[in-house]
Design a protein around this motif. Structure first.
Motif, PDB file in Angstrom:
ATOM      1  N   SER A  34     -34.174   7.045   7.552  1.00 47.96           N
ATOM      2  CA  SER A  34     -35.229   6.776   6.567  1.00 47.96           C
ATOM      3  C   SER A  34     -35.449   7.976   5.670  1.00 47.96           C
ATOM      4  CB  SER A  34     -36.543   6.449   7.263  1.00 47.96           C
ATOM      5  OG  SER A  34     -36.349   5.528   8.263  1.00 47.96           O
ATOM      6  N   ARG A  84     -39.744   3.132   2.995  1.00 49.74           N
ATOM      7  CA  ARG A  84     -38.998   4.215   3.676  1.00 49.74           C
ATOM      8  C   ARG A  84     -39.950   5.221   4.299  1.00 49.74           C
ATOM      9  NH1 ARG A  84     -35.699   0.651   1.773  1.00 49.74           N
ATOM     10  NH2 ARG A  84     -35.501   1.366  -0.357  1.00 49.74           N
ATOM     11  N   SER A 125     -38.783  -1.304   8.667  1.00 51.65           N
ATOM     12  CA  SER A 125     -37.330  -1.260   8.587  1.00 51.65           C
ATOM     13  C   SER A 125     -36.750  -2.663   8.423  1.00 51.65           C
ATOM     14  CB  SER A 125     -36.837  -0.569   9.845  1.00 51.65           C
ATOM     15  OG  SER A 125     -35.531  -0.840  10.087  1.00 51.65           O
TER      16      SER A 125
END
Lengths: 169, 169
Positions: free
Chosen positions: A57, A17, A155
């Protein structure tokens, strides 16, 4: 169930993240500092998509921090919440609901990175706009595109892990 | 295991493969018939990626036809072969091996579609190249990009089904 690297509420998940967040923010900064980026649809889309990626995020990273600090098992909590909400919907909507939660930001940022890369390559190698027009901030555009690809890589990893977790239940 | 729509060796799987093949071939034809496409990297990449997609889909469609004609259970055969080959490799390579078999063509065709779309939008709306230069085959480029997106949609569905099948084992 075996703990998967990168699942929510773990240190590896948090690092994924943070990676997404840092590169998405770098991409937004590089695009925003490129003079006249707003004249090109691809870069407007890039900045919008990377902004969304950074916010998303940040939210997930906060959730991970919370889980790590208070030693909550976010892993099962997230999966349970997915299934509880999912049970209200018929089967196709359940799919859409899940896919929406994590994959969409990954897909959007990949699409934005690719279209920006297409435009950067066109400027740089096909129509030689970078050489002809020294005012065009090609370097910034390239930096923004590279950061966007890196952010997408993090991601996509996290989206794959989530998909795998759901499918292996 | 419940039979998933779109898995190898079923009618739904065959229709996905035929959809991929038809739209990829249409995209190749539209790009190839656009005069001077070779001057643009994005369209060279599009034609290469769609050619690969068409060949790959043709191979899979033949496999599906064979399985349907001779009533073979391709579903378990494919999965078993994946795991037999996969067992020779350590865990990370197994992942890469699987991902390579189906997802890579889907990811490549999405990247090609997006970069072509970025260039088409740039020509059409940002630098008005289509209006200024009537010789530029913008219509063909748009058609090729639209077909590439449709081909990707079929290919992504089939890649998701394969990923789900593997993960739910």
């Amino acid at each position: 169930m075996r703990e998967l690297a990168g699942s929510p509420g773990t240190w590896s998940g948090l690092s994924l993240r943070v990676g997404q967040l840092v590169f998405a923010a770098a991409s937004v900064c590089a695009t925003a500092s490129a003079l006249g980026f707003a004249a090109y649809t691809a870069f407007c889309y890039l900045i919008a998509s990377m902004g969304l990626q950074a916010l998303w995020s940040l939210g997930l990273a906060c959730l991970d921090c919370y889980a790590l600090k208070f030693k909550k098992d976010l892993h099962s909590a997230v999966l349970v919440s997915l299934f509880v909400v999912g049970d209200w919907f018929p089967q196709p909507l359940k799919w859409i609901y899940f896919i929406e939660t994590n994959q969409v930001t990954a897909i959007l940022s990949f699409a934005a990175s690719c279209s920006a890369a297409g435009v950067v390559v066109l400027f740089d190698r096909d129509i030689y706009a970078c050489r002809r027009d020294p005012q065009l901030p090609c370097g910034r555009f390239e930096l923004a595109t590279a950061c966007a690809f890196l952010s997408w890589a993090f991601s996509a990893t996290s989206a794959l892990v989530m998909f795998w977790l759901l499918a292996s239940l």
